[in-house]
Design an enzyme around this catalytic site. Structure first.
Site, PDB file in Angstrom:
ATOM      1  N   ASP A 166      52.674  27.998  29.902  1.00 54.96           N
ATOM      2  CA  ASP A 166      51.520  27.829  29.020  1.00 54.96           C
ATOM      3  C   ASP A 166      51.863  26.705  28.044  1.00 54.96           C
ATOM      4  O   ASP A 166      52.691  26.878  27.151  1.00 54.96           O
ATOM      5  CB  ASP A 166      51.295  29.158  28.273  1.00 54.96           C
ATOM      6  CG  ASP A 166      49.867  29.338  27.806  1.00 54.96           C
ATOM      7  OD1 ASP A 166      49.236  28.340  27.437  1.00 54.96           O
ATOM      8  OD2 ASP A 166      49.406  30.500  27.787  1.00 54.96           O
ATOM      9  N   ASP A 210      46.598  25.128  26.839  1.00 57.35           N
ATOM     10  CA  ASP A 210      45.946  25.773  25.708  1.00 57.35           C
ATOM     11  C   ASP A 210      44.985  24.792  25.020  1.00 57.35           C
ATOM     12  O   ASP A 210      45.342  23.629  24.804  1.00 57.35           O
ATOM     13  CB  ASP A 210      47.057  26.202  24.733  1.00 57.35           C
ATOM     14  CG  ASP A 210      46.590  27.188  23.678  1.00 57.35           C
ATOM     15  OD1 ASP A 210      46.068  28.245  24.048  1.00 57.35           O
ATOM     16  OD2 ASP A 210      46.765  26.893  22.475  1.00 57.35           O
ATOM     17  N   GLU A 246      42.404  25.712  29.504  1.00 53.31           N
ATOM     18  CA  GLU A 246      41.602  26.633  28.709  1.00 53.31           C
ATOM     19  C   GLU A 246      40.454  25.792  28.156  1.00 53.31           C
ATOM     20  O   GLU A 246      40.548  25.225  27.073  1.00 53.31           O
ATOM     21  CB  GLU A 246      42.408  27.248  27.556  1.00 53.31           C
ATOM     22  CG  GLU A 246      41.566  28.284  26.800  1.00 53.31           C
ATOM     23  CD  GLU A 246      42.005  28.521  25.364  1.00 53.31           C
ATOM     24  OE1 GLU A 246      41.642  29.556  24.807  1.00 53.31           O
ATOM     25  OE2 GLU A 246      42.697  27.670  24.776  1.00 53.31           O
ATOM     26  N   HIS A 306      44.210  37.216  27.446  1.00 53.38           N
ATOM     27  CA  HIS A 306      44.814  37.773  26.236  1.00 53.38           C
ATOM     28  C   HIS A 306      43.954  37.565  24.986  1.00 53.38           C
ATOM     29  O   HIS A 306      44.344  37.989  23.909  1.00 53.38           O
ATOM     30  CB  HIS A 306      46.183  37.123  26.043  1.00 53.38           C
ATOM     31  CG  HIS A 306      46.071  35.632  25.865  1.00 53.38           C
ATOM     32  ND1 HIS A 306      45.677  34.793  26.887  1.00 53.38           N
ATOM     33  CD2 HIS A 306      46.246  34.849  24.785  1.00 53.38           C
ATOM     34  CE1 HIS A 306      45.624  33.562  26.444  1.00 53.38           C
ATOM     35  NE2 HIS A 306      45.973  33.556  25.161  1.00 53.38           N
ATOM     36  N   ASP A 307      42.835  36.869  25.106  1.00 52.50           N
ATOM     37  CA  ASP A 307      41.987  36.601  23.942  1.00 52.50           C
ATOM     38  C   ASP A 307      40.689  37.405  23.933  1.00 52.50           C
ATOM     39  O   ASP A 307      39.952  37.354  22.951  1.00 52.50           O
ATOM     40  CB  ASP A 307      41.606  35.110  23.893  1.00 52.50           C
ATOM     41  CG  ASP A 307      42.794  34.215  23.589  1.00 52.50           C
ATOM     42  OD1 ASP A 307      43.693  34.653  22.845  1.00 52.50           O
ATOM     43  OD2 ASP A 307      42.818  33.079  24.105  1.00 52.50           O
TER      44      ASP A 307
HETATM   45  C1  GLC Z   1      44.219  29.616  22.648  1.00 49.41           C
HETATM   46  C2  GLC Z   1      45.036  30.819  23.020  1.00 49.41           C
HETATM   47  C3  GLC Z   1      45.031  31.777  21.876  1.00 49.41           C
HETATM   48  C4  GLC Z   1      45.656  31.091  20.677  1.00 49.41           C
HETATM   49  C5  GLC Z   1      44.960  29.783  20.370  1.00 49.41           C
HETATM   50  C6  GLC Z   1      45.780  28.946  19.452  1.00 49.41           C
HETATM   51  O1  GLC Z   1      42.878  29.939  22.457  1.00 49.41           O
HETATM   52  O2  GLC Z   1      44.589  31.375  24.224  1.00 49.41           O
HETATM   53  O3  GLC Z   1      45.707  32.968  22.185  1.00 49.41           O
HETATM   54  O4  GLC Z   1      45.589  31.931  19.564  1.00 49.41           O
HETATM   55  O5  GLC Z   1      44.761  29.004  21.528  1.00 49.41           O
HETATM   56  O6  GLC Z   1      46.924  28.469  20.107  1.00 49.41           O
END
Ligand code: GLC
Length: 527
Positions: free
Chosen positions: A99, A201, A265, A327-328
């Site tokens: 990641d 990310d 993402e 995870h979000d």
């Molecule tokens: C992305 C991740 C999340 C994180 C954010 C900041 O959205 O998936 O878990 O808090 O980025 O890195």
């Protein structure tokens, strides 16, 4: 589409390392724990593993605040453990993705420690700094996704630095070539170490408006994410210039050979914008996560058009990717299925039969629901910093239910895990022994996908179906018929044999012309 491509034809699986398996009994999952559980993933038929951040981090945002992009977090193990994981996964035909967090570092990363030392520090311009407005307030109206203004005043040097997330996550300045070069080197470093690719990310937001213009106010019909912060992140995130960086990474990735993959993402709310992250189809991201699909309701009139439109908009050679959670967001058995086992099974059948790469989030394979994390155990900064009542993301990140025994097969009996266990009723040990379980269904659907080119690469064509149903043909000779309604209904022109049904008693049955489906029932028919 004859040739096999592992990330296109296969199934990916997301592991949140702190919660997957704890090998040393400290209550925190680790890389050796993942190694110990590789046989589960191989048995399931997984082709690639995406590990949430594995880098050293002060954990202000649980690993998404990186302090060293070439290291491994001591809570999770050592660089040797990661090498071993890559090797042992490889022996089972499973590739490993990391990641990558390029939008920001930790404020404890040596670059930022240097940068905040003085205005002429070597790394000062690796970050986004700006003078205060004349009245001393932040330079513009940008809001942090987590809470409050996205600017923090650095008293010592008298300027604000930008943080679109936690104030301990200063944003890098992607207009700076030194930053771009350094990340090229980081990608190359991991490719040479055997990593098969990256989940990126905040892939839609790393480049900021050069002039730091104010974001426009959110409109009433905007998505909740924008309404919550009161603005659309048009200048703080969604800059077209990000495509230069994506093209650069794609070139670098292709140059390393070995069928590597970049999954973004791409948290955007319309499919037209989503499609742009594929560039011309072969020159930007290989896969771009579809948050329009994830955020939709679990009903045919909403989801079927999203799938059809995604199919329509993606450029030639681009490939969809489907996932029901991560995870979000709230786990799908709670958000989509509301705890109804029939809906859990149907959703998994959908995920594993669409045209595109399915990504399972750990626990999805047993229908793991969202956990209710008590107030005194909440550790997610979104909940801690956010408005009162905002629950945060901990409930989607609790330990994997390997069994219903003390410790849940996650850690040693008697050890309190870093986040509390959720409901252990749905667990791997019990479901493995049960031919009618969700786990067996998932394994069988993955096996069917592996065995049938139709399901891997065959075209998607929606079929006529009554209201509440969703039916589609995949390739030449595979039909998927799903009933997303509370009553029975029947679907015409269905022919073949039930290869897999959500009701396993139906497997093997012949269908000649019309199939009756019970409420929330689905079948895959093969000729
Ligand atoms: C992305 C991740 C999340 C994180 C954010 C900041 O959205 O998936 O878990 O808090 O980025 O890195």
């Amino acid at each position: 589409m004859a040739e096999r491509v592992w990330w296109r034809d296969g199934v990916l699986y997301q592991v949140y390392p702190r919660s997957f398996a704890d090998s040393d009994g400290d209550g925190v999952g680790d890389l050796r724990g993942v190694i110990d559980r590789l046989d589960h993933l191989a048995w399931l038929g997984i082709d690639g593993l995406w590990l949430n951040p594995t880098f050293p981090s002060p954990n202000a945002d649980w690993g998404f605040d990186v302090a060293d992009y070439r290291g491994v977090h001591p809570d999770l193990g050592t660089p040797d453990d990661l090498d071993e994981l890559v090797a042992k996964a490889g022996e089972r035909g499973i590739r490993v993705l990391l990641d990558l967090v390029p939008n920001h570092t930790s404020d404890e990363h040596p670059w930022f420690v240097d940068a905040r030392g003085s205005r002429d520090a070597a790394h000062r311009d690796w970050y986004v700094w700006s003078d205060p407005a004349p009245d001393g307030s932040p330079p513009n109206n940008w809001q942090s996704i987590f809470a409050g203004p996205a600017w923090e005043l650095d008293e010592r040097t008298g300027q604000y630095y930008l943080h679109l997330f936690h104030r301990k996550q200063p944003d890098l300045d992607w207009w700076n070539d030194a930053v771009r070069d350094e990340f090229d080197a980081i990608l190359g470093y991991w490719y040479e170490r055997g990593i098969a690719g990256f989940r990126i990310d905040v892939a839609h937001g790393i480049v900021k408006d050069r002039e730091l213009r104010d974001n426009p106010a959110a409109r009433e019909d905007d998505v909740v994410q924008y309404r919550r912060i009161g603005q659309r992140p048009e200048f703080s995130m969604l800059r077209p210039d990000v495509h230069d960086v994506l093209r650069r990474w794609r070139r670098l990735t292709d140059d390393h050979g070995g069928e590597r993959v970049l999954i973004g993402e791409t948290w955007v709310h319309d499919l037209e914008t989503l499609a742009t992250f594929y560039g011309g189809g072969v020159d930007e991201l290989h896969l771009a996560f579809n948050f329009v699909f994830i955020s939709a309701g679990f009903d045919a009139p909403t989801l079927a058009p999203i799938v059809a439109r995604t199919e329509e908009l993606l450029p030639q050679h681009a490939w969809p990717v489907w996932t029901m959670g991560n995870h979000d967001v709230t786990r799908f058995p709670t958000r989509w299925a509301e705890g109804d086992g029939r809906k859990v099974r149907l959703a998994l059948m959908l995920l594993l039969t669409l045209r595109g790469t399915p990504v399972l989030y750990y626990g999805d394979e047993v229908g793991m629901p969202q956990a209710d994390v008590p107030d005194d155990r909440i550790v997610d900064p979104v909940a801690v910093l956010g408005q009162p009542g905002r629950r945060g993301r901990d409930g989607a990140r609790t330990p994997m239910p390997w069994s219903a025994e003390p410790g849940a097969g996650f850690t040693e009996p008697g050890v309190e895990p870093w986040l509390p266990f959720g409901d252990l009723t749905a667990n791997v040990a019990d479901q493995r022994a049960d031919p009618g379980s969700v786990l067996t269904l998932v394994r069988d659907l993955i096996a069917l996908r592996r065995a049938r080119a139709d399901l891997r690469t065959g075209a998607y064509a929606q079929l006529d179906a009554p209201a509440g149903a969703w039916a589609y043909r995949r390739g030449e000779a595979t039909i998927v018929a799903l009933n997303l309604s509370d009553g029975p209904l029947s679907i015409a022109d269905a022919r073949g044999r039930v290869a897999v049904g959500t009701d396993r008693a139906r497997d093997g049955a012949g269908v000649d012309g019309r199939i009756e489906l019970g409420a929330w029932e689905g079948v895959v028919l093969t000729a």
